[in-house]
Structures are given as structure tokens and as C-alpha cells.
Design an enzyme around this catalytic site. Sequence first.
Site, PDB file in Angstrom:
ATOM      1  CG  HIS A 164     -15.562  -5.656  17.299  1.00 12.63           C
ATOM      2  ND1 HIS A 164     -16.508  -6.417  17.945  1.00 12.63           N
ATOM      3  CD2 HIS A 164     -16.076  -5.374  16.082  1.00 12.63           C
ATOM      4  CE1 HIS A 164     -17.543  -6.598  17.144  1.00 12.63           C
ATOM      5  NE2 HIS A 164     -17.310  -5.971  16.010  1.00 12.63           N
ATOM      6  CB  CYS A 212     -20.028  -3.876  16.939  1.00 12.85           C
ATOM      7  SG  CYS A 212     -19.964  -3.745  15.148  1.00 12.85           S
ATOM      8  CD  GLU A 230     -14.651  -7.167  21.004  1.00  9.78           C
ATOM      9  OE1 GLU A 230     -14.713  -5.945  21.260  1.00  9.78           O
ATOM     10  OE2 GLU A 230     -15.452  -7.744  20.243  1.00  9.78           O
TER      11      GLU A 230
HETATM   12  N1  GLN Z   1     -24.654  -6.371  12.349  1.00 12.52           N
HETATM   13  C1  GLN Z   1     -24.075  -5.093  12.585  1.00 12.52           C
HETATM   14  C2  GLN Z   1     -23.391  -4.529  11.354  1.00 12.52           C
HETATM   15  O1  GLN Z   1     -23.084  -5.255  10.448  1.00 12.52           O
HETATM   16  C3  GLN Z   1     -23.076  -5.157  13.740  1.00 12.52           C
HETATM   17  C4  GLN Z   1     -21.874  -5.976  13.424  1.00 12.52           C
HETATM   18  C5  GLN Z   1     -21.091  -6.358  14.651  1.00 12.52           C
HETATM   19  O2  GLN Z   1     -21.590  -6.262  15.761  1.00 12.52           O
HETATM   20  N2  GLN Z   1     -19.887  -6.822  14.445  1.00 12.52           N
HETATM   21  O3  GLN Z   1     -23.160  -3.352  11.288  1.00 12.52           O
END
Ligand code: GLN
Length: 586
Positions: free
Chosen positions: A516, A390, A518
Site C-alpha cells: 500500500h 494490493c 498510499e
Molecule cells: N484481500 C486481499 C488479501 O488479503 C487483498 C488485501 C488488500 O487489498 N489489502 O490478500
Amino acid sequence: MGSRSTKFIFVTGGVVSSIGKGLSCACIGALLESRGLKVTALKLDPYINVDPGTMSPFQHGEVFVTDDGAETDLDLGHYERFLETKMSKLNNFTTGQVYETVIGNERRGDYLGGTVQVIPHITDEIKRRVFLASRGFDICIVEIGGTVGDIESLPFLEAIRQMRADLGPENVLYIHVTLVPYIRAANEFKTKPTQHSVKELTGFGIIPGIIICRSEEQLDQKVKSKISLFCNVKEDCVVNSYDVGSIYELPLVLHREGLDQRIVEQLNIWTGSPNLKPWEKIASTLTAPANGSVTIAMVGKYVDLTESYKSLTEALHHSGFANDCKVDVAYVDSEQIEKDGVAAAIEKATNGKGVDAILIPGGFGARGSEGKIQACQYAREQKIPFFGICLGLQMAVIEYARNMAGIAQATSSEFNPNSEHAVIDLMESQKSVNRMGGSMRLGAYPCVLAKGSLTAKTYGEKEISERHRHRFEFNNTYRDTLVKAGLILSGTSPDNHLVEIIELQDHPWFIGVQFHPEFKSSPRTSHPLFKGFVAAALEHRALRLKAGRKLNGKVVKSSKSSRNGQTGDAPIDQVDDSERGAVSSS
Ligand code: GLN
């Protein structure tokens, strides 16, 4: 109403919080599933926030995201890791949600002018939600957040008290999880806090059928007998959950304590004998991993707050099981990197041992981001396996843009909303968003993988589905420039609009993902990306060792391969931490 055959297990906690109620629920679920039952689990949170999505990681730890895009309590992560059943927005609700519904009903006039009260309106809404989530399952495990006696959990206790009267004692079992502290001065485990806590619970009309006693060491029979006598629970229903090295040993510990047998007896369920082979297999990997251990640097902002990276840390452990190795996580503070540089920060975080791979997890905000970008550059240039998740992908894209595509000012509009070089930009769909809660791009979305890419090979699939939680995205304006500069876009949304995965050429393993992964890893089935990442880390460790040998001008002996209890020279990829320390300090 729920399916008539569903039986309910309500799990309450006593004495103190954070004693592993969620894990106990997850293990109960795993044990009952291993007996062929269809099990679900839900968590009722007494706080007034609607969900944990907007809560600070300092207060709440990780926000676990489900396929259907709910931002939930991290205990749902435990449930998914231990159960085959997938969680959804039905599996976690808060006092805030309960009141929101009841007040909505009241405003619509549904209560026909009646006075709206905690009993029955709030308690009925709690029961409605529990029944809804239980549909189609043999067993529904319900964890009540907080500790018995908290003012805010009273409506939940009242609701679950009523359910035994509603459904009959053969369909409802109460399990109380308490702490049995060891008092050093007296050289004794103390049962009094448990007695008080059970007394309090009984005062609400809830009589536990089983008590799970958490303790640092194994309790002897005398302690169990005392708890049985004072708490009015049969002696064999006092179950000891003592501290173990890994949470994945717990199902076996609790099975040996007779937990699943007592549950099926009390609920009057006939089942076959449990099949615990998968858990036994994991336990044997835990005690003797054939391939030694690898160290992964997790570069983040909340490094003191490992609870916020719960699923991630667990996913790394799972990939250790899949690679027959132990995974040690070294938390590296990205702000430390900004002060001292990557090598020094890693050195500090690992006491000089060094790392076999670098991971940048999800995150929010500009603080520490330059350190993360430096870590991407370090991994790319030093050819250290790298996994960006992310925000981690976004950092890798910024680094590539700056250092490989000549966009020196490249950044994310999350850090600088007015930048003219936002290679990471707010998603179009987010531009009109003006409320914080539940408004990110959330939940499962499909992604098409580029043929022949490392990612496609690692997954062994053409199309995948993964869970998201973000507002920013790869800015398509820079697509051509970055691809020309060598960046590989190895996964996109099916309409090819959104870049979901990037990787590098001429690098052993460098992948960044916008989602994600995970959240979908389990100890029994490690996620392919994590599995591949740890396999790459093992290979990198072998290279490091080889380089160390060359530097030393002699063969490094691994005479104490203590993890698998063997002695003598271990193969190059079977050395433990102490040897790797010797190599990197040479
Ligand atoms: N802050 C970034 C976004 O909002 C990444 C978010 C995250 O890592 N969950 O796109």
C-alpha cells in the site's frame, strides 16, 4: 515516565463528531514542527475493540497501517501526512487495549490482591501509554476520540485531567474543538452548543486554554468575543477553523488565526518563527495548477464510502501537487461494471467526461471482483494508465492469466478456496492463522526492484520498503507461465520468493503492487509511484485530446482555461474538465 521536557497538548471534541479533530491535531503538529519543534501525535480511541483492523469499513473507514505493522485509526494517516514524524503502534490505543493490559496484569497477580478499578488502574495505564509514546519529543499532541460527554471516554478525560496536576500547567494545554453551527432562519452562528460543551468539559476538571471553532464560514469577531466571554477563554484564544477547499490550506488558515503563537505562549516555549514555505507552495498549486486537471477512475466496492480510501485519495492529490495539476477522483462501482461494462460504468460515473487513468485499490472478498477484473482488461487493452494496489495487483494478475496466458478459470483462492486455478493463493504463513485480529502480513517489508523496469525507473531506487496488509499472494506455481506470457515481475521480496510488483510491456503505464504505497505519501513529498501514475494520466489526457481533435476534424479550443484564470488557447495538456468532456463526447 516520558522525557521531562515533553509538553502535552490534549485535544478534545465537542457538540458533534466528525468535525475534523484529527485534522486539527495534524495541523497543530505541522505548525509546531514548522517552528523547529520535535512533535508526535497520538489518538486514544474509547471503543472496546482492540484495534480497527477487524472493524467494518462502514463503521470505521480506512485502517491505516504503520511501518511496524499496527492497524490503526485513519487519523494517524492525517498525522503522518502533516508531520515529519512517523507513526508506530504506540501512537494509537483503544479502551480494549487498555483493559487487555490491566486484566493481564491482574491475572499475573501484579496488583497484589488489590481491587482493580477505573481510577487509578485504568487511568494509570492510559497515562503510561501516553508517556511511552511521548518519549524524546518536545511536544506530544493527544487526540481524545469521541465527543465530550460520551460515557466511554470518561476514563480518558480523567487521565488527562490528572496529567495537568502531575506535570504542572506550563506543560499541559487543553484544546477543545467544537462546532459553531449556522442557523439559516436566524441568519446567525450559534455559540450555545459550544458553551454547553465547554461547561461539560469544565465539569470534568478540564479547562480549555484554546477553543478551535469549526464553522462553515468565517466567524466574525462578535461571535468570537461571545465564546470568549461565556467559555472563559481569552479572546485571541478563540481560533476559527472555517471550511476550506482543501485540507492542505488549513495549516495556513490556523496560523493566520494565531493558533501556533497562542500555543507556544501558553506552554511557555521559545521557538523561532515558523517556516511555512512548503504549505504556501502547496496552497499556490491548489489555486492555480499549471497543468489543469486529470480524472482518475477508482474502481471499488465501497464507492459510497470514500472514507475507506482516505490515504489513497490523499496520495492522488499529493501527486497532483507534484505534477502541478488537480486530480479529480471518479469513484466507479465495480458491481456497476459487472452490470453495464467498463465503458458505460465510467461514462456514468464521470457524466460522460471519461477518465485519464484507472486505479484499483485494496479490498477484500469476491463481491465486485469480476468488475475489477474487467477494468484491468479494459486498461490493458485500451492502453490507459493503470495502477493496481494490493487486491488491485491480484485482479490484474487474474486478468492476465485468463486473457493472455490461457488460464481461463484463473481466480484467487480468496474467492474460491477450492479452485484448481488459483493464480492468487493464500500465503503459506497464513495457512495456520485461526484468529482474525492483527494476523495479516502487516507493515513494512523490503522489496528488490528489477533493473530497467518501469517501476525501478519510477522509484529511482534498487530496493524499497513499503507497507503491507494482506493474506493472499501471487502463486509461484504460475510464475513461469505468466512470465512466458509476457508479464513482468518488477519487484520481489529480497529472497525472490514473493512477487511484490508486476508491470506490462507495450503499455504506457501499467503497474500492480502487493503493498500500500498510499500510506507513505505526503503532500510535501508525493510517493514516486503515484507521481508517475498521475504524470502518465496527464500524458493520456493529451492523447485523448489529440484523438478528439482528429475526430472533430478541427482543433478544440480551450478558450476558458478557468483553473488558472487565463484565456486563449491552452496547450494540449492544459485544459480543464469542460473541454475534456467535449472531446470524449464527440
Ligand atoms: N484481500 C486481499 C488479501 O488479503 C487483498 C488485501 C488488500 O487489498 N489489502 O490478500
